[in-house]
Design a protein around this motif. Structure first.
Motif, PDB file in Angstrom:
ATOM      1  N   THR A  81     -41.184 -59.881 -39.985  1.00  0.00           N
ATOM      2  CA  THR A  81     -42.414 -59.441 -39.328  1.00  0.00           C
ATOM      3  C   THR A  81     -43.298 -60.629 -39.001  1.00  0.00           C
ATOM      4  N   MET A  82     -44.260 -60.401 -38.114  1.00  0.00           N
ATOM      5  CA  MET A  82     -45.188 -61.455 -37.715  1.00  0.00           C
ATOM      6  C   MET A  82     -46.026 -61.922 -38.907  1.00  0.00           C
ATOM      7  N   SER A  83     -46.471 -60.992 -39.739  1.00  0.00           N
ATOM      8  CA  SER A  83     -47.313 -61.366 -40.873  1.00  0.00           C
ATOM      9  C   SER A  83     -46.553 -62.227 -41.866  1.00  0.00           C
ATOM     10  N   THR A 140     -44.688 -67.885 -29.869  1.00  0.00           N
ATOM     11  CA  THR A 140     -44.187 -66.749 -30.642  1.00  0.00           C
ATOM     12  C   THR A 140     -43.132 -66.042 -29.812  1.00  0.00           C
ATOM     13  N   GLN A 141     -42.145 -65.467 -30.497  1.00  0.00           N
ATOM     14  CA  GLN A 141     -41.071 -64.782 -29.789  1.00  0.00           C
ATOM     15  C   GLN A 141     -40.555 -63.632 -30.638  1.00  0.00           C
ATOM     16  N   ARG A 142     -40.517 -62.451 -30.057  1.00  0.00           N
ATOM     17  CA  ARG A 142     -39.909 -61.318 -30.750  1.00  0.00           C
ATOM     18  C   ARG A 142     -38.422 -61.328 -30.422  1.00  0.00           C
ATOM     19  N   GLY A 198     -36.289 -59.628 -36.124  1.00  0.00           N
ATOM     20  CA  GLY A 198     -37.593 -60.147 -36.520  1.00  0.00           C
ATOM     21  C   GLY A 198     -38.305 -60.947 -35.451  1.00  0.00           C
ATOM     22  N   VAL A 199     -39.067 -61.942 -35.889  1.00  0.00           N
ATOM     23  CA  VAL A 199     -39.863 -62.754 -34.963  1.00  0.00           C
ATOM     24  C   VAL A 199     -39.635 -64.230 -35.260  1.00  0.00           C
ATOM     25  N   ARG A 200     -39.974 -65.041 -34.264  1.00  0.00           N
ATOM     26  CA  ARG A 200     -39.827 -66.493 -34.393  1.00  0.00           C
ATOM     27  C   ARG A 200     -41.145 -67.143 -33.985  1.00  0.00           C
ATOM     28  N   LEU A 201     -41.684 -68.007 -34.851  1.00  0.00           N
ATOM     29  CA  LEU A 201     -42.911 -68.746 -34.570  1.00  0.00           C
ATOM     30  C   LEU A 201     -42.617 -70.233 -34.570  1.00  0.00           C
TER      31      LEU A 201
END
Length: 323
Positions: free
Chosen positions: A10-12, A31-33, A39-42
């Motif tokens: 998750t982003m959090s 940021t990338q979903r 999940g997500v990539r930051l």
């Protein structure tokens, strides 16, 4: 400026990782979903500050014999010094006869281990990497494993550059009794994946070779990644130079690659390049190939199996040296 990539469900959770490692002064770059269930990539950056106190601090804490043993093992694999220090930072003194467990725990805290999410119906995987990495063989192995488990497999060849690439996959598809589609552009690949999802449980895409040091190649890979709803997997052979492995992983990660699949572990003696790639690219270590056979030699890899591999290989090297 120091840059770091984080992948989390998750982003959090990704933001928590970012703040814990880089602090509140970090700058969020992108940021990338990711695909379904991935999940997500930051990507974040922070200015590196150098302080000059005018003297050297010489009273560094003395490390234990176990720390020195693990340091020696990692050095024998030509692991970069920065990666070694990260592992040692998480290394705790083992209880009696549990050195493997302690080493594995340190690796688990340093790297991300995550099996490919093959359980998600209709999930597509793009097998990518440099020339000669073994992408086509890995594509065949993954397809074979899925077929043997009773799943309906879709197979796409996007490698229209290398002579004989499609023909090599045709040999696999004939054995597995599945059809092979060819994709000649990002849009073409996107359409094929959408069509296969109607009838297939899982889809594998054999990508062309990309040169990580050619911006045009990485831009083309990024175009494929953005167009196709598929999870990119970097296929990398063990035994390659650690610096080159790290730079390669960074380039592929910036183009959207998420996972790292190591090949030729049966034909290599040093695995520092794989560790360097996982660290530099922030990639999830997912599988390892230890044989050219289609029906065996491919299995998920976790911290315990990696620790055992590093220890066993180092001990074998020591035995060869002493003999």
């Amino acid at each position: 400026m120091k840059m770091k990539t984080y992948i989390a469900p998750t982003m959090s959770e990704a933001m928590d990782q970012l703040r814990h490692e880089l602090g509140e002064n970090a700058i969020l770059v992108s940021t990338q979903r990711l695909g379904a269930g991935a999940g997500v990539r930051l990507t974040a950056a922070i200015e590196e500050e150098e302080e000059d106190f005018g003297f050297e601090i010489s009273d560094e804490p003395k490390q234990s014999a176990f720390h020195e043993k693990i340091r020696g093992i990692l050095e024998s694999h030509n692991t970069p010094a920065t990666v070694i220090e990260k592992v040692l930072l998480h290394l705790k003194e083992p209880a009696k006869k549990t050195e493997l467990v302690s080493f594995a725990a340190a690796l688990d805290a340093t790297f991300a281990f995550h099996p490919l999410p093959e359980h998600i119906k209709g999930q597509a995987f793009m097998l990518t990497g440099g020339a000669g990495a073994g992408k086509t063989v890995i594509t065949g192995k993954l397809a074979t494993r899925a077929c043997l488990s009773g799943r309906k497999v879709g197979l796409i060849c996007a490698d229209t550059v290398r002579a004989g690439a499609a023909e090599q996959l045709v040999a696999f598809t004939n054995i597995l009794d599945i059809s092979l589609l060819k994709a000649r552009s990002p849009e073409n690949l996107q359409n094929h994946i959408r069509a296969l999802r109607k009838t297939c449980d899982i889809i594998f895409v054999d990508m062309p070779a990309f040169n990580p040091f050619q911006p045009a190649d990485m831009d083309y890979l990024a175009a494929y990644t953005q167009a196709a709803d598929a999870l990119p997997v970097l296929v990398m052979p063990a035994g390659i130079d650690s610096d080159e492995a790290a730079e390669t992983a960074e380039a592929f990660a910036q183009a959207g690659t998420l996972y790292l699949l190591a090949t030729r572990l049966d034909a290599a003696r040093r695995f520092g390049g794989i560790l360097a790639a996982a660290d530099a690219g922030g990639l999830r270590v997912c599988e390892a190939s230890m044989s050219q056979s289609l029906s065996k030699g491919l299995s998920p890899i976790n911290a315990v199996s990696l620790a055992r591999l590093l220890l066993t290989s180092a001990e074998s090297d020591l035995e060869r040296t002493e003999s």
